[in-house]
Enzyme design. Structure first.
Site, PDB file in Angstrom:
ATOM      1  N   ASP A 142       0.854  -1.186   0.000  1.00  0.00           N
ATOM      2  CA  ASP A 142       0.000   0.000   0.000  1.00  0.00           C
ATOM      3  C   ASP A 142       0.896   1.244   0.000  1.00  0.00           C
ATOM      4  O   ASP A 142       1.718   1.421   0.906  1.00  0.00           O
ATOM      5  CB  ASP A 142      -0.891  -0.019   1.245  1.00  0.00           C
ATOM      6  CG  ASP A 142      -1.826   1.171   1.278  1.00  0.00           C
ATOM      7  OD1 ASP A 142      -1.549   2.106   2.044  1.00  0.00           O
ATOM      8  OD2 ASP A 142      -2.827   1.188   0.544  1.00  0.00           O
ATOM      9  N   THR A 175      -3.354   5.648  -3.963  1.00  0.00           N
ATOM     10  CA  THR A 175      -2.230   6.304  -3.267  1.00  0.00           C
ATOM     11  C   THR A 175      -0.910   6.102  -4.019  1.00  0.00           C
ATOM     12  O   THR A 175      -0.055   6.973  -3.995  1.00  0.00           O
ATOM     13  CB  THR A 175      -2.087   5.751  -1.834  1.00  0.00           C
ATOM     14  OG1 THR A 175      -2.041   4.331  -1.881  1.00  0.00           O
ATOM     15  CG2 THR A 175      -3.247   6.178  -0.973  1.00  0.00           C
ATOM     16  N   THR A 176      -0.751   4.962  -4.681  1.00  0.00           N
ATOM     17  CA  THR A 176       0.471   4.719  -5.452  1.00  0.00           C
ATOM     18  C   THR A 176       0.420   5.466  -6.780  1.00  0.00           C
ATOM     19  O   THR A 176       1.395   6.100  -7.185  1.00  0.00           O
ATOM     20  CB  THR A 176       0.648   3.202  -5.712  1.00  0.00           C
ATOM     21  OG1 THR A 176       0.601   2.520  -4.462  1.00  0.00           O
ATOM     22  CG2 THR A 176       1.958   2.913  -6.399  1.00  0.00           C
ATOM     23  N   ASP A 475      -9.268   0.328   2.313  1.00  0.00           N
ATOM     24  CA  ASP A 475      -9.299   0.778   0.913  1.00  0.00           C
ATOM     25  C   ASP A 475     -10.586   0.317   0.230  1.00  0.00           C
ATOM     26  O   ASP A 475     -11.220   1.083  -0.501  1.00  0.00           O
ATOM     27  CB  ASP A 475      -8.092   0.218   0.138  1.00  0.00           C
ATOM     28  CG  ASP A 475      -6.800   0.917   0.523  1.00  0.00           C
ATOM     29  OD1 ASP A 475      -6.872   1.931   1.248  1.00  0.00           O
ATOM     30  OD2 ASP A 475      -5.725   0.455   0.117  1.00  0.00           O
TER      31      ASP A 475
END
Length: 637
Positions: A142, A175-176, A475
């Site tokens: 994550d 988020t990545t 998530d």
């Protein structure tokens, strides 16, 4: 004569350079004059000679100031600097970098952060093992979880990490992607910085590209029926398919959809609000198998009843009273001293305390509850009166847990027992039960009729696994919440980014001026997401990207992307690889706005406090020399 000198220093470059060199020679003369002055003072020369030398040095200093060209920010050896011992100390107290050097440093730092988590994108992503400050191990892919464990000093890199945290709080996913996209936007801007493009021009082109990108994903977005569980399940599964728990099939997606639909609240105009943070609690209990995890239609708390032998541990259809006050005698704020003159006064004092507690309990027992829950303390005497009447009690509960019980059972939290009413009693719960799981007791208030709060019970073999499952579940719940709030889909697997890139490339031909080139570069930067997906799958990146660009060349085949498991080019609609519209739009906005912010930084001043010499004044910033000044930058006509 002064007017002639003014015209001389404002004349063409050749004369300005002559003035510069003339000024430099006079500076040296001035410095030499003051050195002679110091030698005269030490050797004890007469006052007339000393004053003449001082006057000569002063004149040289003034002549130097007249001849100095005005566009050169040059540090001169004037009298006050050479004689002041604290000058050097004040100069060193601030560290300052500016111009192209800052742009390059910020871009390099951002690229370094993006490269750290580039391999964690997609279902074939690598895991990162991190050692946290307390010595614990975190194994995750994550983006936000990785970056928040890193200890980074560079200010630009810190702001990149902040991006990931913002994305996680806002939409919970992507988020990545946001870090990779922001890093690529800055990487393609570096070429324009080298060619002396002004950062404002690049930012303006990027903002125009962002508007067109949002318009492009609006065109390809399709609505989804939130009531159709199959569609919802497919979407949540595809969004968390890149996570570690994707190997467990539909389990996490099922838990996320059950939890979010339970706590969803209608806010009018067909909209629903889902408060994940306050009303969904994730309880991790090591042991059993991950498949034993489930969503409870109610609340689970890590508490046992106050008197296990005397109070019931299982009650069907309980009447629940929630309190925010102590059921014990009032204690003094600080050290309270009571002076008793007679022996009978002590027994009278105890009787008054007992009467007070008895009165409190009687006020509660009037409403015939089965379970009393208080956030504060509960004395032994109160426990005696409640157990005597067949009432179970739980004490010292967290405020957040009490709020969840109120939402689940329909009870109202009361601050004073004498204000209790029948409407404050919660009757919505179907079962109260205390169970032992492992070595600990847990109280369950479940089978609620219309719960607006729930608990997700996670079981698993180890704490590390449970922590990763919890991150993935958060998530998944965020994705489910986004769909409930804005039920629209866009294709996953890099298809959306390729469609946006193709649309921007087509539109760039109609843009005039020098903004056209940064606009085209932004279009190319969007391809970084499918390229990274292909890299992580281990396929031939150049062939895959060329084929994908060919499919999207004329703005067609918007749903063609890369299957993250095999690396094959496929139709995302057929493979059911989707993304939530909210997540994609937020990713693009956050990445481009952050890239613009970092590009507009042209000065970094870090105030390093150093011990100054006694009597030294405030520090002054380091003055740029001629060599540090930037060249001319290209500005739009």
């Amino acid at each position: 004569m002064l007017s002639d000198l003014d015209s001389f220093t404002a004349s063409p470059p050749l004369y300005r350079d002559l003035g510069f060199y003339f000024s430099f020679i006079i500076d040296i003369c001035s410095f030499r004059a003051f050195v002679m002055l110091e030698e005269m003072l030490e050797s004890g020369a007469s006052s007339e000679v000393v004053s003449s030398a001082a006057g000569l040095g002063y004149c040289f200093g003034k002549i130097s100031e007249i001849f100095k060209p005005r566009n050169h920010a040059l540090v001169s050896f004037s009298s006050h600097e050479s004689l002041n011992p604290c000058y050097k100390c004040a100069e060193d107290s601030l560290k300052r970098e500016s111009g192209a050097k800052v742009h390059h440093a910020n871009i390099q730092a951002s690229k370094a952060v993006a490269d750290i988590i580039r391999t964690t994108l997609g279902p074939r992503s690598m895991l990162k093992m991190l050692l946290d400050a307390s010595g614990g191990i975190v194994v995750t892919n994550d983006g936000n979880a990785i970056l928040r464990e890193l200890d980074i000093a560079h200010p630009a890199a810190k702001s990149m990490i902040e991006l990931s945290r913002t994305q996680d709080e806002e939409v919970g996913d992507g988020t990545t992607s946001v870090i990779i996209l922001a890093g690529e936007m800055l990487h393609v801007a570096e070429a324009f910085i080298d060619k002396n493009y002004h950062p404002t021009v690049i930012c303006r082109a990027y903002n125009k590209a962002l508007e067109d990108a949002i318009a492009a994903i609006d065109k390809i977005a399709i609505p989804i029926n939130v009531q159709d569980r199959g569609e919802m399940l497919g979407l949540v599964k595809s969004c968390i398919g890149t996570k570690f728990t994707s190997q467990f099939g539909d389990l996490i997606a099922d838990l996320a959809i059950d939890a979010t639909t339970t706590v969803g609240v209608d806010i009018g105009q067909g909209l629903r609000d889902v408060d994940i943070k306050n009303y969904i609690k994730v309880e991790k209990v090591p042991g059993a198998q991950l498949e034993d995890s489930r969503v409870l239609k109610g609340v689970m708390i890590n508490k046992d009843v106050v008197a296990p032998g005397k109070m019931r541990r299982k009650i069907v259809n309980p009447r629940i009273i929630l309190l925010d006050c102590p059921l014990e005698y009032k204690k003094g704020e600080n050290q309270t001293n009571a002076e008793l003159l007679k022996e009978e006064d002590w027994s009278l004092l105890l009787e008054l305390e007992e009467e007070y507690i008895k009165e409190l309990c009687e006020q509660i027992l009037k409403l015939k509850p089965d379970l009393v829950v208080t956030e504060k303390g509960l004395s032994d005497l109160a426990c005696h009166y409640l157990s005597k009447s067949g009432v179970s009690a739980i004490r010292r509960l967290r405020k957040t847990d009490n709020n969840r019980i109120a939402k689940a059972s329909g009870a109202v939290i009361v601050n004073r027992p004498d204000e209790l009413k029948e409407s404050d009693v919660g009757t919505g719960a179907g079962l109260f039960e205390v169970k032992k799981i492992g070595d600990e007791y847990f109280a369950f208030i479940v089978d609620c009729k219309e719960p607006k709060a729930c608990t997700v019970l996670l079981r698993g073999p180890s704490k590390d696994l449970l922590n990763e499952v919890e991150r993935n579940l958060q998530d998944a719940m965020s994705v489910a919440r986004n769909i409930i709030k804005n039920p629209k889909l866009v294709p996953g697997g890099g298809a959306t980014e390729m469609t946006v890139s193709a649309a921007l490339k087509q539109k760039s031909s109609s843009i005039e001026g020098i903004e056209k080139w940064p606009y085209e570069a932004a279009a190319i930067a969007f391809e970084s997401i499918p390229r990274t997906l292909a890299q992580n799958c281990g396929v031939n990146v150049i062939r895959t990207m060329t084929a994908l660009q060919g499919k999207h060349a004329n703005g067609e085949n918007a749903w063609i992307g890369i299957d993250g498991n095999t690396g094959a080019i496929a139709n995302m609609q057929e493979r059911k690889i989707w993304d939530a519209y909210n997540v994609k739009a937020q990713t693009f906005k956050t990445a481009i706005e952050a890239a613009c912010m970092l590009l507009r930084i042209d000065d970094i001043v870090s105030g390093i406090k150093k011990t100054q010499a006694p009597g030294a004044g405030p520090s002054k910033p380091k003055i740029e020399t001629e060599g540090d000044a930037d060249g001319e930058q290209i500005l739009p006509d």
